[in-house]
Each structure stands twice: as C-alpha cells, then as structure tokens.
Design a protein around this motif. Structure first.
Motif, PDB file in Angstrom:
ATOM      1  N   VAL A   1       0.849  -1.197   0.000  1.00 23.59           N
ATOM      2  CA  VAL A   1       0.000   0.000   0.000  1.00 23.59           C
ATOM      3  C   VAL A   1       0.881   1.242   0.000  1.00 23.59           C
ATOM      4  O   VAL A   1       1.873   1.321   0.746  1.00 23.59           O
ATOM      5  CB  VAL A   1      -0.940   0.013   1.223  1.00 23.59           C
ATOM      6  CG1 VAL A   1      -1.818   1.261   1.209  1.00 23.59           C
ATOM      7  CG2 VAL A   1      -1.798  -1.240   1.254  1.00 23.59           C
ATOM      8  N   LEU A   2       0.498   2.205  -0.826  1.00 24.49           N
ATOM      9  CA  LEU A   2       1.150   3.513  -0.856  1.00 24.49           C
ATOM     10  C   LEU A   2       0.117   4.576  -0.510  1.00 24.49           C
ATOM     11  O   LEU A   2      -0.959   4.622  -1.118  1.00 24.49           O
ATOM     12  CB  LEU A   2       1.744   3.804  -2.235  1.00 24.49           C
ATOM     13  CG  LEU A   2       2.281   5.229  -2.457  1.00 24.49           C
ATOM     14  CD1 LEU A   2       3.464   5.514  -1.530  1.00 24.49           C
ATOM     15  CD2 LEU A   2       2.658   5.453  -3.922  1.00 24.49           C
ATOM     16  N   VAL A   3       0.454   5.445   0.465  1.00 22.41           N
ATOM     17  CA  VAL A   3      -0.420   6.558   0.836  1.00 22.41           C
ATOM     18  C   VAL A   3       0.270   7.848   0.407  1.00 22.41           C
ATOM     19  O   VAL A   3       1.361   8.173   0.894  1.00 22.41           O
ATOM     20  CB  VAL A   3      -0.705   6.580   2.345  1.00 22.41           C
ATOM     21  CG1 VAL A   3      -1.588   7.779   2.691  1.00 22.41           C
ATOM     22  CG2 VAL A   3      -1.382   5.289   2.785  1.00 22.41           C
ATOM     23  N   MET A   4      -0.358   8.580  -0.520  1.00 24.04           N
ATOM     24  CA  MET A   4       0.158   9.875  -0.970  1.00 24.04           C
ATOM     25  C   MET A   4      -0.757  10.974  -0.450  1.00 24.04           C
ATOM     26  O   MET A   4      -1.982  10.846  -0.511  1.00 24.04           O
ATOM     27  CB  MET A   4       0.210   9.940  -2.513  1.00 24.04           C
ATOM     28  CG  MET A   4       1.275   9.084  -3.152  1.00 24.04           C
ATOM     29  SD  MET A   4       1.480   9.475  -4.914  1.00 24.04           S
ATOM     30  CE  MET A   4      -0.124   9.061  -5.572  1.00 24.04           C
ATOM     31  N   SER A   5      -0.184  12.045   0.015  1.00 28.29           N
ATOM     32  CA  SER A   5      -0.985  13.175   0.488  1.00 28.29           C
ATOM     33  C   SER A   5      -0.486  14.459  -0.160  1.00 28.29           C
ATOM     34  O   SER A   5       0.681  14.546  -0.584  1.00 28.29           O
ATOM     35  CB  SER A   5      -0.912  13.292   2.016  1.00 28.29           C
ATOM     36  OG  SER A   5       0.434  13.421   2.447  1.00 28.29           O
ATOM     37  N   GLY A   6      -1.376  15.432  -0.228  1.00 20.94           N
ATOM     38  CA  GLY A   6      -1.010  16.716  -0.798  1.00 20.94           C
ATOM     39  C   GLY A   6       0.048  17.412   0.038  1.00 20.94           C
ATOM     40  O   GLY A   6       0.231  17.119   1.231  1.00 20.94           O
ATOM     41  N   ASN A   7       0.759  18.361  -0.589  1.00 17.71           N
ATOM     42  CA  ASN A   7       1.845  19.057   0.111  1.00 17.71           C
ATOM     43  C   ASN A   7       1.343  19.929   1.257  1.00 17.71           C
ATOM     44  O   ASN A   7       2.123  20.320   2.129  1.00 17.71           O
ATOM     45  CB  ASN A   7       2.627  19.917  -0.891  1.00 17.71           C
ATOM     46  CG  ASN A   7       3.243  19.067  -2.001  1.00 17.71           C
ATOM     47  OD1 ASN A   7       3.619  17.919  -1.763  1.00 17.71           O
ATOM     48  ND2 ASN A   7       3.324  19.632  -3.209  1.00 17.71           N
ATOM     49  N   ASP A   8       0.051  20.243   1.269  1.00 18.31           N
ATOM     50  CA  ASP A   8      -0.504  21.092   2.326  1.00 18.31           C
ATOM     51  C   ASP A   8      -1.067  20.285   3.482  1.00 18.31           C
ATOM     52  O   ASP A   8      -1.775  20.825   4.342  1.00 18.31           O
ATOM     53  CB  ASP A   8      -1.590  22.003   1.737  1.00 18.31           C
ATOM     54  CG  ASP A   8      -2.653  21.213   0.987  1.00 18.31           C
ATOM     55  OD1 ASP A   8      -2.451  20.000   0.769  1.00 18.31           O
ATOM     56  OD2 ASP A   8      -3.680  21.805   0.601  1.00 18.31           O
ATOM     57  N   ILE A   9      -0.794  18.971   3.520  1.00 17.58           N
ATOM     58  CA  ILE A   9      -1.282  18.112   4.589  1.00 17.58           C
ATOM     59  C   ILE A   9      -0.083  17.632   5.407  1.00 17.58           C
ATOM     60  O   ILE A   9       0.880  17.085   4.868  1.00 17.58           O
ATOM     61  CB  ILE A   9      -2.067  16.903   4.016  1.00 17.58           C
ATOM     62  CG1 ILE A   9      -3.283  17.394   3.220  1.00 17.58           C
ATOM     63  CG2 ILE A   9      -2.501  15.975   5.147  1.00 17.58           C
ATOM     64  CD1 ILE A   9      -4.058  16.285   2.560  1.00 17.58           C
ATOM     65  N   SER A  10      -0.130  17.811   6.710  1.00 13.49           N
ATOM     66  CA  SER A  10       0.967  17.380   7.579  1.00 13.49           C
ATOM     67  C   SER A  10       0.805  15.921   7.960  1.00 13.49           C
ATOM     68  O   SER A  10      -0.304  15.360   7.898  1.00 13.49           O
ATOM     69  CB  SER A  10       1.011  18.248   8.840  1.00 13.49           C
ATOM     70  OG  SER A  10      -0.143  18.028   9.633  1.00 13.49           O
TER      71      SER A  10
END
Length: 283
Positions: A11-20
């Motif tokens: 599993v890969l979890v990617m988040s936006g740059n504005d999410i800590s």
C-alpha cells in the motif's frame, strides 16, 4: 476504508503538500493495522513521490488524500504505472457537483480524467464520506468540512501498461473438402454397369402406353387400339370408339392421343371415317 485493504497488500499513501503527517497519523495507523506488515506500507508526499523511484506494478492499493481539488494530471499517470494490474486507486478529495470556479474540479471532471488516464471506474455515482464513517472519523483533522469530501474508486486494467499482443492478419483458408492423397479409392467403371440387353434399342411398338392411364396396360373400353395390340388382335378397320365421349366437340375437348385430332367437330352418333395414316402406329 479498511475493507479496501487486505492483509499482506503493498500500500502507498500519498498526500497533498498542504497536509501534515500529524493530520493523517490515525488514518495511516489504521491501514498499518490492517495489512499487519509495516514494511508493506509506504508513505510519500505528492511532491516527492517520483523521487522514491517505485518500480512499475509495485502496489496493490494506492491511496491519495487531497485537501483541495487537485488539477494536475501527472499523479494519475504515476499511479497507473506503479499499480499492479487490477490494482485499486482511492482518492479522497473535495469535489463539487456543479462548476463554481475554473480552478475548481468537479466530480464528473475527476471521473473523466481517470478514464482518459487509463483507469476503469465501475461506480460513477458521487459518494461523500457520510457513507464511510470510518474514513470520515480518521480524516477529521485534514478537512474542515468533511461533508464536501468525496471518495473516488478506480482500478488499473487487468493488463500491464505498454503490453502488446500480436495480431494476425493472415487470410483464413476456406474449408474445402479434399481427399487424403494416401487413400486409394476404388472407382467403378460405368461400362460394367450395363449388359448387352441394355444396349439393344427397344421396338417403338413396345413403348406404346395407354393415353388414359399412361401405362402399358389397356384401360376398360379402350378405343386407341392398345387392347388389340396387347392381345395380338387387329382392330376393326375404320371403327374407333371414344373413351371420353367428347371427341365430337372438336380439338378443344380432345385428349392428346385422340384419333380425331385435326378433324372438324361432328354430331354424336355420326359415323366418322379416319384416314389410313391416323390408324397406323408411328414407327
């Protein structure tokens, strides 16, 4: 949310740059508990996901979390590459139904971009997080208004990106019946089917049949002379008896073998003499 991830999945979890990372800590902890192998869980921000140099067809599930609608299409291309065939892409993103601003992505536009990128979208109905309470509770720190957030599911096709299969353009051979050359067929000589009697030309008199029955047998009240011919008796010269009784009416009422053909009509009972050539059988 956990129903989308199975034990042992990569599993890969990617988040936006504005999410800590603190905002998604509970969410990631739940996924780690589900797959039960910390080494199979990978976390990356959207800006450095390509720097991770993940190989093609690596992950079973890729989860992407956007705080704001994301209009760049590059992440879809990368997600399609690193997912395994039939792999699952999950996107959490606030998507409106109607277009409000040119910079804001709508739900239908996201679905369209997924399809154009090569993904398969089975369910195109808009679903918000109210239908996934588990994910809703885990993402409360990310979104100020969770009710506007949608969960979009898409799958990579069952084949690998860039795979090919040869196509045959050769013309199919027609289905023609043919004999095997190694089989010897015994052909029948047609001449052996005939004997000497079959080669003898029949006498014309033996071929004569009754005009009424069409058989080589005289009918009752025979008037054409066949009865006398079969009994070897000569027919009374000059006397002919009609079998149908219509001979006197003329040619329109006479049969094909009528001896009165060509003669004018006459009265019933009137004696009619036939010429000698009409009483003689054609040879």
């Amino acid at each position: 949310m956990t129903s989308l991830v199975d034990e042992g999945n990569e599993v890969l979890v990617m988040s936006g740059n504005d999410i800590s990372s603190d905002d998604t800590a509970e969410f990631i902890a739940m996924i780690k508990q589900r797959i039960r192998d910390p080494d199979k869980l990978h976390i990356a921000s959207l800006s450095n996901v390509k720097n991770e140099s993940h190989g093609a067809s690596t992950f079973d599930v890729v989860i992407v979390i956007f705080k704001q609608p994301y209009t760049n299409k590059d992440f879809l291309t990368e997600a399609l590459r690193i997912l395994k065939p039939n792999g699952l892409l999950v996107i959490y993103e606030p998507l409106s139904v109607d277009k409000k601003l040119e910079t804001v992505l709508t739900y239908s536009e996201r679905i369209s971009r997924l399809k154009l990128s090569g993904f398969k979208v089975k369910d195109t109905e808009r679903k918000n997080l109210d239908e996934d309470l588990e994910s809703k509770n885990l993402l409360l720190k990310v979104y100020s208004n969770v009710e506007e957030v949608c969960k979009v599911l898409a799958n990579k096709p069952s084949f690998e990106v860039g795979s090919s299969a040869p196509l045959s353009f050769a013309k199919k051979q027609p289905n023609i019946w043919k004999l095997d050359d190694s089989v010897e067929e015994d052909l029948i000589d047609e001449d052996e089917l005939l004997d000497e009697s079959d080669l003898i030309k029949p006498d014309a008199s033996s071929l004569r049949v009754c005009a009424t029955t069409g058989k080589r047998k005289a009918c009752k009240d025979c008037s054409c002379g066949l009865a006398e011919e079969l009994s070897d008796k000569a027919a009374p010269e000059g006397t002919v008896k009609s079998s149908c009784g219509n001979c006197y009416l003329g040619d329109a009422f006479r049969c094909a073998s009528c001896p009165y053909l060509g003669m004018p009509a006459f009265k019933p009972g009137e004696k009619v003499l036939l010429p000698e050539n009409q009483l003689t059988v054609d040879s």
